[in-house]
Motif scaffolding. Structure first.
Motif, PDB file in Angstrom:
ATOM      1  N   ILE A   1       2.020  -8.653   6.938  1.00  0.00           N
ATOM      2  CA  ILE A   1       3.369  -7.842   6.861  1.00  0.00           C
ATOM      3  C   ILE A   1       3.224  -6.714   5.664  1.00  0.00           C
ATOM      4  CG2 ILE A   1       5.824  -8.083   5.680  1.00  0.00           C
ATOM      5  CD1 ILE A   1       5.654 -11.048   6.651  1.00  0.00           C
ATOM      6  N   VAL A   2       3.650  -5.513   6.074  1.00  0.00           N
ATOM      7  CA  VAL A   2       3.237  -4.252   5.098  1.00  0.00           C
ATOM      8  C   VAL A   2       4.460  -3.907   4.338  1.00  0.00           C
ATOM      9  CG1 VAL A   2       2.332  -1.779   5.149  1.00  0.00           C
ATOM     10  CG2 VAL A   2       1.250  -3.592   6.921  1.00  0.00           C
ATOM     11  N   LEU A   3       4.353  -3.686   3.083  1.00  0.00           N
ATOM     12  CA  LEU A   3       5.469  -2.872   2.275  1.00  0.00           C
ATOM     13  C   LEU A   3       4.580  -1.328   1.926  1.00  0.00           C
ATOM     14  CD1 LEU A   3       7.928  -2.663   0.911  1.00  0.00           C
ATOM     15  CD2 LEU A   3       6.902  -3.976  -1.053  1.00  0.00           C
ATOM     16  N   THR A   4       5.568  -0.478   2.239  1.00  0.00           N
ATOM     17  CA  THR A   4       4.783   0.808   1.870  1.00  0.00           C
ATOM     18  C   THR A   4       6.235   1.898   1.359  1.00  0.00           C
ATOM     19  OG1 THR A   4       3.337   2.691   2.602  1.00  0.00           O
ATOM     20  CG2 THR A   4       4.878   1.689   4.086  1.00  0.00           C
ATOM     21  N   VAL A   5       5.485   3.062   1.362  1.00  0.00           N
ATOM     22  CA  VAL A   5       6.873   4.022   0.737  1.00  0.00           C
ATOM     23  C   VAL A   5       7.406   4.612   1.933  1.00  0.00           C
ATOM     24  CG1 VAL A   5       5.114   5.793   0.444  1.00  0.00           C
ATOM     25  CG2 VAL A   5       7.293   5.732  -0.980  1.00  0.00           C
ATOM     26  N   ASP A   6       8.766   5.227   1.825  1.00  0.00           N
ATOM     27  CA  ASP A   6       9.187   5.726   2.928  1.00  0.00           C
ATOM     28  C   ASP A   6       8.779   7.351   3.139  1.00  0.00           C
ATOM     29  OD1 ASP A   6      10.867   7.468   4.352  1.00  0.00           O
ATOM     30  OD2 ASP A   6      12.714   6.991   3.492  1.00  0.00           O
TER      31      ASP A   6
ATOM     32  N   THR B   1       0.764  -1.290   0.037  1.00  0.00           N
ATOM     33  CA  THR B   1      -0.009   0.035   0.088  1.00  0.00           C
ATOM     34  C   THR B   1       0.922   1.178   0.048  1.00  0.00           C
ATOM     35  OG1 THR B   1      -1.618   1.063   1.088  1.00  0.00           O
ATOM     36  CG2 THR B   1      -0.144  -0.213   2.448  1.00  0.00           C
ATOM     37  N   TYR B   2       0.610   2.391  -0.854  1.00  0.00           N
ATOM     38  CA  TYR B   2       1.264   3.458  -0.768  1.00  0.00           C
ATOM     39  C   TYR B   2       0.852   4.124   0.538  1.00  0.00           C
ATOM     40  CZ  TYR B   2       3.314   7.816  -2.668  1.00  0.00           C
ATOM     41  OH  TYR B   2       3.981   9.090  -2.792  1.00  0.00           O
ATOM     42  N   TYR B   3      -0.508   4.466   0.826  1.00  0.00           N
ATOM     43  CA  TYR B   3      -0.839   5.215   1.793  1.00  0.00           C
ATOM     44  C   TYR B   3      -0.792   4.523   3.084  1.00  0.00           C
ATOM     45  CZ  TYR B   3      -2.448   8.293  -1.647  1.00  0.00           C
ATOM     46  OH  TYR B   3      -2.492   9.348  -2.723  1.00  0.00           O
ATOM     47  N   TRP B   4      -0.190   5.100   4.175  1.00  0.00           N
ATOM     48  CA  TRP B   4       0.173   4.398   5.257  1.00  0.00           C
ATOM     49  C   TRP B   4       0.606   5.429   6.523  1.00  0.00           C
ATOM     50  CZ3 TRP B   4      -1.236  -0.204   7.171  1.00  0.00           C
ATOM     51  CH2 TRP B   4      -0.744  -0.631   8.215  1.00  0.00           C
ATOM     52  N   PRO B   5       0.266   5.536   7.615  1.00  0.00           N
ATOM     53  CA  PRO B   5       0.512   6.190   8.354  1.00  0.00           C
ATOM     54  C   PRO B   5       2.392   6.553   8.331  1.00  0.00           C
ATOM     55  CG  PRO B   5      -0.752   4.693   9.723  1.00  0.00           C
ATOM     56  CD  PRO B   5      -0.293   4.215   8.200  1.00  0.00           C
ATOM     57  N   PRO B   6       2.458   8.089   8.165  1.00  0.00           N
ATOM     58  CA  PRO B   6       1.563   9.047   8.698  1.00  0.00           C
ATOM     59  C   PRO B   6       0.899   9.855   7.722  1.00  0.00           C
ATOM     60  CG  PRO B   6       3.940   9.824   8.045  1.00  0.00           C
ATOM     61  CD  PRO B   6       3.932   8.492   7.773  1.00  0.00           C
ATOM     62  N   SER B   7       0.501   8.972   6.480  1.00  0.00           N
ATOM     63  CA  SER B   7      -0.540   9.655   5.526  1.00  0.00           C
ATOM     64  C   SER B   7      -1.663   9.988   6.019  1.00  0.00           C
ATOM     65  CB  SER B   7      -0.492   8.630   4.334  1.00  0.00           C
ATOM     66  OG  SER B   7      -1.639   9.298   3.535  1.00  0.00           O
ATOM     67  N   GLY B   8      -2.389  10.909   5.971  1.00  0.00           N
ATOM     68  CA  GLY B   8      -3.958  11.124   6.496  1.00  0.00           C
ATOM     69  C   GLY B   8      -5.012  10.736   5.303  1.00  0.00           C
ATOM     70  N   GLY B   9      -6.108  11.051   5.713  1.00  0.00           N
ATOM     71  CA  GLY B   9      -7.135  10.629   4.678  1.00  0.00           C
ATOM     72  C   GLY B   9      -7.797   9.452   4.825  1.00  0.00           C
ATOM     73  N   ALA B  10      -8.924   9.295   4.388  1.00  0.00           N
ATOM     74  CA  ALA B  10      -9.660   8.159   4.376  1.00  0.00           C
ATOM     75  C   ALA B  10      -9.057   6.710   3.784  1.00  0.00           C
ATOM     76  CB  ALA B  10     -11.235   8.176   3.753  1.00  0.00           C
TER      77      ALA B  10
ATOM     78  N   TYR C   1       7.711  -2.453   6.263  1.00  0.00           N
ATOM     79  CA  TYR C   1       8.864  -2.347   5.429  1.00  0.00           C
ATOM     80  C   TYR C   1       8.590  -0.922   4.691  1.00  0.00           C
ATOM     81  CZ  TYR C   1      10.278  -6.879   7.089  1.00  0.00           C
ATOM     82  OH  TYR C   1      10.735  -8.020   7.880  1.00  0.00           O
ATOM     83  N   THR C   2       9.794  -0.144   4.409  1.00  0.00           N
ATOM     84  CA  THR C   2       9.430   0.884   3.394  1.00  0.00           C
ATOM     85  C   THR C   2      10.546   0.961   2.411  1.00  0.00           C
ATOM     86  OG1 THR C   2      10.833   2.471   4.710  1.00  0.00           O
ATOM     87  CG2 THR C   2       8.479   2.266   5.323  1.00  0.00           C
ATOM     88  N   THR C   3      10.277   1.534   1.152  1.00  0.00           N
ATOM     89  CA  THR C   3      11.423   1.717   0.316  1.00  0.00           C
ATOM     90  C   THR C   3      11.632   3.177  -0.127  1.00  0.00           C
ATOM     91  OG1 THR C   3      10.325   1.454  -1.780  1.00  0.00           O
ATOM     92  CG2 THR C   3      10.705  -0.730  -0.347  1.00  0.00           C
TER      93      THR C   3
END
Length: 425
Positions: free
Chosen positions: A37-42, A8-17, A66-68
């Motif tokens: 297990i979550v993979l998201t953006v830095d 998922t691209y959107y993950w805390p601290p991203s806000g919004g629904a 994990y972030t990239t």
């Protein structure tokens, strides 16, 4: 426990629904024998339209995240228009579109297909391959928007033969602001091809409403059977386990979220004007979120006797507190094509608050069905000022009651169980 990789691209601290859906699923998945297990953006490199630092507290300590790094194409957009604000909510936060903004939309719509966050895909794919092998994962879930995230799942499916579930929270090429991107015929065809490839290749498709299920099913020729599953958004009971003082001296109408000129307020404003003068003076109209100046000016002009409270964007916990302080909650569906399938994420939080919902939108759609099922309020057509006025009067007199027990099927825990059982994670 069975392990599932969620991309998922959107993950805390991203806000919004959009953040809430999988943040809440990961909270409850372990209760049903699944280790997410979550993979998201830095987050230091991401281009979030909104940030909510408080949501980081909701990420479980034991959850592996994990972030990239990424190449953010929105950085080019901001340089081009000379502003630091990223568009969101169907460009509702952009007013009086400049020539540079039009040029930026042309670039975004014709060169960044399917969207400008595709710069994350290369890094996310490489990390996903590593995680799949390291943790012996056999199921991957990609959630969008941004729909470019689905291309990561498509590549993993093709290269590794992984079981792939595509979660689509919004339409892709049918999103209501699609026409504002100035896409060429070639760009539209390219986007449609990518959308169809995702729908065809995914082992399972999950979406949030019956109308969206019908839309995606039609694109697949109407022969998908059980491939497309509806798991709506919902509410987390823990978010509402708070005590908030409620003032009795004002009747508070609360609207949370974005709004634009696509949101038809004619019937609502006419109904409020037609209330007698004493009733109008007893009303506080609270807008929680980033509201365009043109909307604010119109409300002030047409409702001079009603007190207007402009709160602005707040974190999720604060938004919930405003719902609990309300007398009645206002929900407006944008007056756009194919809007019968729109059931906004905030509706379920309105539902959880136990306060009546005054909804304005298309009749005969998914929202009206859920409102009738849960008995949480009433839905009115955009022009039905008489019906809106009647409901407001009933609430001002304290004679409108709702049944909170019918809402439990939309709790995040119940929906997580549905997700696990029906797609057999």
């Amino acid at each position: 426990m069975k392990k599932v990789l969620i991309i998922t691209y959107y993950w805390p601290p991203s806000g919004g629904a959009g953040v809430q859906r999988w943040l809440k699923f990961t909270k409850y998945l372990s209760s049903f024998g699944i280790q997410p297990i979550v993979l998201t953006v830095d987050p230091g490199r991401a281009s979030y339209a909104q940030r909510d630092e408080s949501l980081k507290d909701e990420v479980a300590d034991e959850l592996l995240v994990y972030t990239t790094k990424t190449v953010e194409l929105y950085d080019l957009y901001k340089k081009l228009i000379g502003k630091g604000e990223i568009p969101y909510g169907g460009f509702s936060n952009q007013q009086e579109e400049s020539v540079l903004q039009k040029v930026a939309k042309v670039v975004r719509g014709n060169f960044f297909i399917p969207d400008p966050r595709k710069g994350w895909n290369r890094f996310a794919y490489q990390k996903a391959v590593q995680l799949i092998r390291e943790h012996q994962i056999d199921t991957v879930i990609t959630t969008s928007p941004p729909h470019s995230t689905q291309m990561i799942g498509l590549k993993l499916k093709r290269q590794l033969g992984i079981r792939w579930i595509a979660d689509l929270r919004d339409p892709w090429t049918d999103i209501y602001y699609y026409g504002e991107l100035y896409r060429s015929s070639w760009a539209k065809r390219r986007d449609q091809v990518l959308e169809l490839k995702v729908l065809q290749a995914a082992d399972q498709i999950v979406t949030v409403s019956k109308a969206l299920k019908r839309l995606f099913d039609e694109k697949l020729g109407g022969t998908t059977g059980s491939k497309i599953l509806v798991v709506p958004n919902g509410y987390d009971e823990d978010d509402f386990d708070v005590k908030v003082p409620v003032s009795d001296d004002k009747f508070v109408i609360t609207y949370t979220g974005t709004i634009s000129t696509a949101y038809d307020m004619d019937g609502l404003l006419r109904a409020l004007r037609e209330l007698d003068e004493q009733q109008q003076k007893g009303i506080l109209f609270r807008l929680v979120g980033n509201i365009p100046p043109v909307i604010i000016d119109r409300i002030r002009h047409e409702l001079p006797l009603i007190e207007l409270d402009l709160v602005g964007y707040v974190d999720h916990a604060k938004s919930v507190s405003y719902l609990l302080k309300s007398s009645i909650q206002l929900l407006i569906i944008p007056k756009i094509e194919n809007n019968k399938g729109i059931v906004t994420g905030k509706f379920y939080e309105y539902l959880a608050s136990g306060k009546p919902v005054l909804a304005i939108g298309p009749m005969g759609g998914d929202l009206g069905e859920v409102i009738m099922e849960t008995a949480c309020g009433l839905l009115f057509d955009y022009s039905d000022s008489e019906g809106i006025k009647k409901m407001l009067t009933q609430n001002l007199q304290g004679s409108f009651e709702i049944n909170r027990d019918r809402a439990t099927k939309y709790s995040r825990r119940e929906l997580t169980q549905k997700l696990v059982q029906e797609i057999v994670l």
